[in-house]
Design a protein around this motif. Structure first.
Motif, short mmCIF file in Angstrom:
data_model
loop_
_atom_site.label_atom_id
_atom_site.label_comp_id
_atom_site.label_asym_id
_atom_site.label_seq_id
_atom_site.Cartn_x
_atom_site.Cartn_y
_atom_site.Cartn_z
N ASN A 10 0.79 -1.23 0.00
CA ASN A 10 0.00 0.00 0.00
C ASN A 10 0.83 1.28 0.00
O ASN A 10 0.31 2.34 -0.32
N ASP A 11 2.12 1.21 0.35
CA ASP A 11 2.94 2.41 0.22
C ASP A 11 4.29 2.15 -0.45
O ASP A 11 5.16 3.02 -0.46
N GLY A 12 4.48 0.96 -1.02
CA GLY A 12 5.71 0.66 -1.75
C GLY A 12 6.94 0.63 -0.88
O GLY A 12 8.05 0.92 -1.33
N ALA A 13 6.76 0.25 0.40
CA ALA A 13 7.88 0.24 1.34
C ALA A 13 8.45 -1.17 1.49
O ALA A 13 7.82 -2.16 1.13
N ILE A 14 9.66 -1.23 2.06
CA ILE A 14 10.29 -2.51 2.37
C ILE A 14 10.47 -2.59 3.88
O ILE A 14 10.97 -1.65 4.50
N LEU A 15 10.01 -3.69 4.47
CA LEU A 15 10.04 -3.87 5.92
C LEU A 15 11.27 -4.69 6.31
O LEU A 15 11.50 -5.78 5.78
N PHE A 16 12.07 -4.14 7.23
CA PHE A 16 13.27 -4.79 7.72
C PHE A 16 13.16 -5.00 9.23
O PHE A 16 12.36 -4.36 9.89
N SER A 17 14.04 -5.85 9.75
CA SER A 17 14.14 -6.01 11.21
C SER A 17 15.61 -6.29 11.54
O SER A 17 16.47 -6.31 10.66
N SER A 18 15.86 -6.57 12.81
CA SER A 18 17.23 -6.90 13.23
C SER A 18 17.70 -8.21 12.60
O SER A 18 18.89 -8.50 12.61
N ASN A 19 16.80 -9.00 12.05
CA ASN A 19 17.22 -10.21 11.31
C ASN A 19 18.10 -9.84 10.12
O ASN A 19 18.95 -10.63 9.71
N GLN A 20 17.87 -8.67 9.55
CA GLN A 20 18.67 -8.23 8.41
C GLN A 20 19.73 -7.20 8.81
O GLN A 20 20.83 -7.20 8.29
N MET A 21 19.38 -6.28 9.72
CA MET A 21 20.23 -5.13 10.01
C MET A 21 20.96 -5.21 11.34
O MET A 21 21.72 -4.30 11.67
N LYS A 22 20.71 -6.27 12.11
CA LYS A 22 21.20 -6.34 13.49
C LYS A 22 20.69 -5.10 14.23
O LYS A 22 19.52 -4.80 14.15
N GLU A 23 21.56 -4.36 14.90
CA GLU A 23 21.09 -3.18 15.64
C GLU A 23 21.46 -1.87 14.94
O GLU A 23 21.38 -0.81 15.53
N PHE A 47 5.03 -10.40 -0.48
CA PHE A 47 4.12 -9.26 -0.60
C PHE A 47 3.09 -9.29 0.52
O PHE A 47 2.49 -10.32 0.80
N VAL A 48 2.89 -8.13 1.14
CA VAL A 48 1.80 -7.95 2.11
C VAL A 48 1.09 -6.65 1.74
O VAL A 48 1.65 -5.79 1.07
N ASP A 49 -0.15 -6.51 2.19
CA ASP A 49 -0.92 -5.32 1.84
C ASP A 49 -0.48 -4.11 2.65
O ASP A 49 -0.38 -3.01 2.13
N ASN A 50 -0.22 -4.31 3.94
CA ASN A 50 0.13 -3.17 4.80
C ASN A 50 1.14 -3.59 5.87
O ASN A 50 1.44 -4.77 6.02
N ILE A 51 1.62 -2.62 6.62
CA ILE A 51 2.65 -2.89 7.64
C ILE A 51 2.12 -3.81 8.73
O ILE A 51 2.84 -4.67 9.23
N SER A 52 0.84 -3.65 9.10
CA SER A 52 0.25 -4.52 10.14
C SER A 52 0.33 -5.99 9.76
O SER A 52 0.66 -6.85 10.58
N GLU A 53 0.06 -6.26 8.49
CA GLU A 53 0.15 -7.65 8.01
C GLU A 53 1.59 -8.15 8.05
O GLU A 53 1.86 -9.29 8.43
N GLY A 54 2.53 -7.28 7.70
CA GLY A 54 3.95 -7.63 7.78
C GLY A 54 4.37 -7.92 9.21
O GLY A 54 5.11 -8.87 9.48
N MET A 55 3.89 -7.12 10.14
CA MET A 55 4.20 -7.32 11.56
C MET A 55 3.62 -8.64 12.06
O MET A 55 4.25 -9.37 12.84
N ARG A 56 2.42 -8.95 11.61
CA ARG A 56 1.77 -10.21 12.01
C ARG A 56 2.59 -11.41 11.53
O ARG A 56 2.77 -12.39 12.24
N ILE A 57 3.12 -11.32 10.32
CA ILE A 57 3.94 -12.41 9.77
C ILE A 57 5.22 -12.57 10.59
O ILE A 57 5.62 -13.69 10.92
N ILE A 58 5.85 -11.45 10.95
CA ILE A 58 7.06 -11.52 11.78
C ILE A 58 6.73 -12.19 13.11
O ILE A 58 7.46 -13.07 13.57
N LYS A 59 5.63 -11.78 13.72
CA LYS A 59 5.23 -12.32 15.02
C LYS A 59 4.98 -13.83 14.94
O LYS A 59 5.44 -14.61 15.77
N ASN A 60 4.28 -14.27 13.90
CA ASN A 60 3.99 -15.71 13.73
C ASN A 60 5.25 -16.51 13.42
O ASN A 60 5.43 -17.63 13.91
#
Length: 200
Positions: free
Chosen positions: A111-124, A143-156
């Protein structure tokens, strides 16, 4: 008679088009991949879609050629990527002053053409500490529709051990000093290439 049919048909097709654009008719939603591609390019990202792993290697080679990045240092924290791209005469290391950052990501947010990262890729590391140039390897299943969906995938995926340093990047055009203003203060703009492999 054929002329009248065509006129009537064009009028009826125009009225059906008007009906579809009515505020009461739900908007047509684009597929996630099309929505992401449109927004990602609008943000200034460079997008290379590949069907096979061999095409990924060819696209990566073209990126190196375009930017004259052969025999350069590459900041890369993922062993899988150093193995995948080992045949390009690059010096893979953990030095953030390298020419570019080679990484995976958590999700591609449509929905905003962004890329979601975490410490899995960037460490700290913070986004502004990373090299100005980034090459991201991702797959179409991310692909996810929004950041909330991306966060849910990380959590699961992480089952209670949620990674830290979760962030997105969506500004991919390097601005000149005169274009920078206080509204952009603190935002990190990167020259980013996305290598996208079809895996669905």
């Amino acid at each position: 008679m054929g002329l009248f049919k065509r006129l009537l048909k064009s009028k009826s097709s125009q009225s059906s088009k008007d009906d579809r654009s009515s505020k009461y008719v739900p908007e047509e939603t684009l597929p996630l991949d099309e929505k992401f591609t449109y927004n990602f390019r609008k943000n200034g990202g460079k997008f290379l879609y590949c069907i096979t792993p061999q095409e990924i290697l060819e696209a990566f080679d073209n990126i190196l050629l375009e930017n004259d990045w052969y025999e350069q240092e590459v900041f890369c924290l993922e062993q899988e990527l150093t193995s995948r791209f080992e045949g390009f005469n690059l010096a893979f290391n953990k030095n953030i002053s390298s020419k570019f950052f080679l990484t995976k990501c958590e999700s591609l947010v449509a929905n905003d053409g962004a890329i979601l990262f975490s410490s899995n890729q960037m460490k700290e590391k913070k986004m502004h500490e990373l090299p100005e140039n980034i090459v991201v390897f991702a797959t179409t299943s991310q692909f996810v529709d929004n950041i909330s969906e991306g966060m849910r995938i990380i959590k699961n995926k992480c089952a209670g051990n949620i990674p830290s340093n979760i962030t997105t990047i969506k500004d991919f055009e390097i601005e000149s000093e005169k274009e920078k203003d206080f509204m952009n203060y603190g935002r990190s703009t990167k020259n980013l290439y996305l290598l996208l492999l079809e895996d669905l």
